[in-house]
Write a protein that holds these residues in place. Structure first.
Motif, PDB file in Angstrom:
ATOM      1  N   ARG A   1      45.591 -38.526  25.038  1.00 23.12           N
ATOM      2  CA  ARG A   1      44.590 -37.578  24.559  1.00 23.12           C
ATOM      3  C   ARG A   1      45.091 -36.137  24.546  1.00 23.12           C
ATOM      4  O   ARG A   1      44.527 -35.295  23.866  1.00 23.12           O
ATOM      5  CB  ARG A   1      43.337 -37.655  25.439  1.00 23.12           C
TER       6      ARG A   1
ATOM      7  N   ARG B   1      38.655 -43.065  22.787  1.00 24.51           N
ATOM      8  CA  ARG B   1      38.293 -43.857  23.959  1.00 24.51           C
ATOM      9  C   ARG B   1      39.487 -44.695  24.428  1.00 24.51           C
ATOM     10  O   ARG B   1      40.416 -44.925  23.680  1.00 24.51           O
ATOM     11  CB  ARG B   1      37.158 -44.821  23.595  1.00 24.51           C
TER      12      ARG B   1
ATOM     13  N   SER C   1      45.817 -43.056  28.040  1.00 18.52           N
ATOM     14  CA  SER C   1      44.978 -41.984  27.486  1.00 18.52           C
ATOM     15  C   SER C   1      44.986 -40.724  28.334  1.00 18.52           C
ATOM     16  O   SER C   1      45.056 -39.615  27.821  1.00 18.52           O
ATOM     17  CB  SER C   1      43.520 -42.455  27.422  1.00 18.52           C
ATOM     18  N   ASN C   2      44.851 -40.890  29.642  1.00 22.11           N
ATOM     19  CA  ASN C   2      44.666 -39.747  30.530  1.00 22.11           C
ATOM     20  C   ASN C   2      45.963 -39.093  30.995  1.00 22.11           C
ATOM     21  O   ASN C   2      45.940 -38.196  31.820  1.00 22.11           O
ATOM     22  CB  ASN C   2      43.869 -40.169  31.765  1.00 22.11           C
TER      23      ASN C   2
ATOM     24  N   THR D   1      49.391 -36.821  30.611  1.00 25.10           N
ATOM     25  CA  THR D   1      49.920 -35.720  29.809  1.00 25.10           C
ATOM     26  C   THR D   1      51.421 -35.937  29.634  1.00 25.10           C
ATOM     27  O   THR D   1      52.015 -36.805  30.281  1.00 25.10           O
ATOM     28  CB  THR D   1      49.699 -34.364  30.509  1.00 25.10           C
TER      29      THR D   1
END
Lengths: 425, 302
Positions: free
Chosen positions: B138, B148, B188-189, B191
Motif C-alpha cells: 500500500r 484490501r 500490504s502493510n 513499506t
C-alpha cells in the motif's frame, strides 16, 4: 549505551496502528499531511506531483489532501471515499494510519479502521466543540475497544489559542464519555495547519504542558493491548508434509489470538474436548519454547487427535464460552437492511458457519447514546444489540476481554458481501 | 531451543502476512502466487515457505513474462525454483500478442507493462485460478493505499475501488461466485524499508540488479534507463556507462535505474533511509497519468 547502526536499530521498532476520526472539514487530511510532512515521510516527487495537481485544479495552495486521496473520484470531488492506509516512521516507532473518511458512510468506515487500531485520534474543531460526530466517534472507539483515545482539539489558531476553549471541550467530552468504556483518553490542543503541538511544541500555548501528538504516539504503552491472560490458538491449517523425512509430522498452524502457550502445557482441543500436551512449537526451522500473541507458528501435540481448521486450542484449566445462542453488538455495513429471522454466513476466528438473526433487542442512537427498544429496523451504519443462533457451537470470549475471539462478521449469502461487524457481549 | 521471538514491527508484519497466506490456502481451491523476480515477490515467497514448513508450498508460482525482462531476473527466478523445488507456471505476453489478444504499443515509450493484464486474466481463466497472491504494497502508490488484503475481482477481473468489501479485524472474506476471483496482498502493510530490513534479517537472496554495478544507460525525462534491445532510442539520446542499481525491478522498458554505490543490503537500507524520492518515482508506467495505477488496476492489473 551501545551504539546501534542505522540498519540494526530499525529492526527493533514497535508497530503502532492508529485510526483517525473527524468530520468533513475539521482538518483531518491536514493533520495527516502535517504528521507525514514533519516526520519526513513525504517524498519530493510526491510533493511535486500534488503541487502539479493543485495548480492544474486552479487551487491557490498545495492541497495536502491530494496526497491522501488516492482515487480519481476522490480527487475530482475533493472527498475521501474509502479507508486508505498510510505509513510513516520515526526513530522510535513504525506507524500504520487507517485514514477513514468523515463522509456519509462514517460508521462503516470508522469501524473498519478501528477494528485493528491500538489508538484512535479523534479530531474536534475548537470553534464547534463537542458535536454529535464527536460523540459518535467516541462511542465507536469504545464499542470497538480501542485501547487509547487521543482527542485533538484542532484549529486552536482560530480561537486565539485560548485555554478556556480547550478546557471546556475537555470537560464536555468527559461528561458524555463517562457512560462509555474508554480507559485511556488524552487531550491535546493543536493547530494542524500551523503545526502547533503536532510534531513541534506550540509557542502559542504556553499553558499546555502535555506532550505533542507525535510524542504521545511514540510513547503510548501498547505491549499489553493483546489479552495476555487467556491463551487461545485457533487452528488455521493442518501441516502434513507427506514426505519421507517428515512422515509423521502433523502440525497445527495458526496465529496466537491471545496469551501464551509453552511446550509442556496441558491443553484442551475444542470442539472435541480432548486434552493433551503441547509437544513442540515450530516456526520455520526454529523450535520455540513458547508462542505469544500475535505470533504465527505451528503447534505439535503429544496425542493424535482429530484437529482441523476451525478447532481451537485452549489451556486445560482456562475455559472459554461455548454455545449456539450468542448475544452481540452489531454494526450493520450492508446496503440492504438486516433481515429479521434472516440467515447469514458467519466468520469467527478460523471458523465458517451460518446463523439466524433471532432478535433485535435494541438499537443504539449513536448521537445521544440512548437505547431504542422500539425501532428494530437495522440499516446501513446502524448499531444494535442482537441475538443470533448458530448452526454449530461457537467457542468465544466476550469482545471486552478479547478482540480476536470476541469478534465476528456476517456475510450475505446471496452477494457474498460482508454486511455485519459483530462484537460478542 | 532458541529464544522466544520478540515481537517487533517486522515480526508482527511477518506474522500477519503468514496468517494471510495460510488463509488463502484454507479458503481457495486453486490459488497461485504471482512472481516477478523482484524483491517484493521474493519476500512474499519466502513468507510462504515459512508458512507451510516443513511441508512444501502448496501452490505454484506464476510469472507473467513480458519478454522484456532483465536476464539477471530470469536467471535468479530459475535458480530459486530449482533450489526450492516449487512449481513455476509462466505465461508470455508474446503469446497474447501472437494470438492478437493485445496489440504491441509503438513509439519511444512503448511498453508491454500494461499488456500483461490481458495475459494474466487469460491465464486465470485458462487455469481456473480462484486467487492470485501479489506482492503489492500500500505504500507504493496512492491507488494501492486503498487496496484490501483480500481484493475481490468480478468475472471480468476488474477491481471496483468504490465497492470494496469492508475488512474487519483479521476476518478475511474470500467468498465469491463462480468465475470471479480474488487478488490477495499478504505484504500490504509493509513499506519499502520493511522489505529491505526483512531481507537483511532473514538473509534472503536477491537478484544482482539491486546491487551497484556498471551498466550502459541513457537518460530520458530525468530517468536513467538501461540500454536494451527492447527500447527504441532517439537520435539525441546517448548511451554511457554509469555505476547504477535498480530500486524496483519490472519490465526493462519502464524501470529506471539510480546512480548508487550500494553494494550490500546494509548499504541499500542506508540509501533508502536517506532518499527523498519514492520507490516508484523511477517507474515510467506510473507517470503516464495521475491515475495510471488506478486505471490499470480497474482493468485487472496486479
Amino acid at each position: 549505551m551501545e551504539e546501534k547502526t542505522i540498519e540494526r536499530s530499525y529492526l527493533d521498532m514497535e508497530l503502532l496502528r492508529f485510526t483517525t476520526a473527524g468530520s468533513v472539514d475539521d482538518g483531518k487530511s491536514t493533520l495527516i499531511g502535517r504528521l507525514l510532512y514533519d516526520s519526513k515521510a513525504i517524498f519530493q516527487d510526491q510533493l511535486e506531483a500534488i503541487e502539479r495537481a493543485s495548480i492544474k485544479k486552479g487551487e491557490e495552495y498545495v492541497n495536502l489532501a491530494l496526497l491522501t486521496d488516492g482515487l480519481r473520484a476522490e480527487r475530482e470531488q475533493g472527498i475521501t471515499i474509502d479507508v486508505a492506509y498510510r505509513y510513516f516512521h520515526t526513530p522510535k516507532r513504525k506507524f500504520i494510519i487507517a485514514d477513514t473518511p468523515g463522509h456519509v458512510q462514517y460508521t462503516r468506515n470508522m469501524v473498519t479502521g478501528a477494528s485493528t487500531a491500538n489508538a484512535a485520534v479523534i479530531l474536534v474543531d475548537a470553534r464547534h466543540g463537542v458535536i454529535e460526530q464527536t460523540i459518535r466517534h467516541a462511542y465507536i472507539a469504545s464499542l470497538l475497544r480501542i485501547p487509547h483515545v487521543i482527542v485533538c482539539v484542532n484549529k486552536m489558531d482560530l480561537v486565539e489559542f485560548k485555554q478556556e476553549v480547550f478546557d471546556e471541550i475537555q470537560q464536555k467530552f468527559h461528561e458524555f464519555s463517562s457512560h462509555l468504556d474508554l480507559h485511556d483518553v488524552r487531550f491535546i490542543p493543536i493547530s494542524a495547519l500551523l503545526g502547533d503541538n503536532v510534531v513541534e511544541r506550540s509557542k502559542n500555548m504556553d499553558w499546555y504542558q502535555g506532550p505533542t501528538l507525535l510524542y504521545l504516539l511514540e510513547n503510548l504503552y501498547i505491549s499489553n493491548d493483546y489479552n495476555q491472560l487467556d491463551a487461545r490458538f485457533p487452528v488455521q491449517y493442518v501441516i502434513r508434509p507427506q514426505s519421507t523425512e517428515y512422515h509423521d509430522y502433523r502440525g497445527y498452524a495458526g496465529r496466537m489470538a491471545s496469551g501464551t502457550f509453552r511446550v509442556g502445557d496441558r491443553v484442551k482441543v475444542l470442539p472435541s474436548g480432548f486434552t493433551t500436551t503441547i509437544k513442540g512449537i515450530d516456526f520455520w526451522t526454529d523450535h520455540l519454547d513458547s508462542i505469544t500473541a500475535p505470533q504465527s507458528g505451528t503447534i505439535l501435540l503429544e496425542d493424535d487427535l482429530d484437529v482441523s481448521r476451525g478447532c481451537m486450542i485452549i489451556p486445560e484449566e482456562n475455559g472459554i464460552k461455548q454455545g449456539q445462542d450468542v448475544e452481540l453488538m452489531i454494526c450493520w455495513l450492508g446496503d440492504k437492511p438486516m433481515v429479521p429471522g434472516g440467515k447469514y454466513a458467519l466468520k469467527h476466528t478460523t471458523n465458517d458457519l451460518r446463523c439466524m438473526i433471532k432478535e433485535v433487542k435494541y438499537k443504539v442512537n449513536i448521537n445521544t447514546l440512548e437505547k431504542d427498544y422500539t425501532d428494530k429496523a437495522i440499516g446501513m451504519n446502524d448499531i444494535a444489540c442482537i441475538s443470533i443462533r448458530t448452526t454449530k457451537p461457537l467457542f468465544y470470549d466476550s469482545y471486552r476481554v478479547n478482540r480476536v475471539t470476541g469478534s465476528l462478521i456476517l456475510i450475505d449469502e446471496a452477494t457474498n458481501v460482508t454486511v455485519g461487524a459483530g462484537m460478542i457481549i | 531451543m532458541s529464544e522466544k521471538v520478540p515481537i517487533n514491527h517486522l515480526r508482527e508484519l511477518e506474522s500477519e502476512a503468514i496468517f494471510v497466506i495460510r488463509e488463502v490456502v484454507a479458503q481457495f481451491e486453486n490459488p497461485v502466487m504471482l512472481f516477478s523476480g523482484g524483491k517484493d515477490s521474493i519476500v512474499m515467497y519466502h513468507l510462504a515457505r515459512k508458512a507451510f514448513y516443513p511441508a512444501k508450498v502448496p501452490f505454484p508460482l506464476m510469472h507473467i513474462d513480458t519478454g522484456h525482462n532483465f536476464q539477471e531476473t530470469l536467471d535468479f527466478r530459475d535458480w530459486l525454483v530449482k533450489e526450492t523445488g516449487v512449481q513455476l507456471i509462466v505465461r508470455y505476453v508474446q503469446d497474447s500478442i501472437d494470438q492478437g489478444r493485445v496489440v504491441e504499443e509503438t513509439g519511444y515509450n512503448a511498453s508491454r507493462n500494461k499488456l500483461q493484464t490481458v495475459t494474466l486474466l487469460d491465464a486465470i481463466e485458462e487455469l481456473k485460478i480462484d486467487c492470485a497472491m501479489g506482492g503489492g504494497r500500500r505504500d507504493e502508490e496512492k491507488a494501492r493505499a486503498k487496496e484490501r488484503f483480500f481484493s475481490h475481482r468480478d468475472e471480468f477481473g476488474q477491481w471496483d475501488p468504490k465497492n470494496q468489501r469492508p475488512e474487519l479485524w483479521n476476518l478475511f472474506n474470500g467468498r465469491k461466485n463462480i468465475g470471479e476471483h480474488f487478488r490477495v496482498f499478504p505484504i500490504s502493510n509493509w513499506t519499502e524499508m520493511d522489505v529491505w530490513q526483512y531481507i537483511l534479517l532473514e538473509n534472503i537472496a536477491i537478484p544482482s540488479l539491486y546491487f551497484s554495478h556498471e551498466r550502459e544507460v541513457f537518460e530520458r525525462d530525468g530517468v536513467l534507463y538501461a540500454k536494451s534491445p527492447y527500447i527504441k532510442m532517439k537520435d539525441t539520446e546517448k548511451v554511457e556507462k554509469r555505476i547504477v542499481r535498480f530500486r524496483t525491478i519490472g519490465d526493462a522498458t519502464c524501470t529506471g535505474a539510480i546512480e548508487s554505490k550500494a553494494n550490500s543490503v546494509e548499504d541499500i537500507i542506508r540509501e533508502v533511509a536517506a532518499t527523498r524520492i519514492t520507490e516508484r518515482g523511477g517507474r515510467a508506467d506510473d507517470k503516464r497519468s495521475e491515475a495510471a495505477m488506478e486505471d490499470r488496476k480497474i482493468e485487472g492489473y496486479f
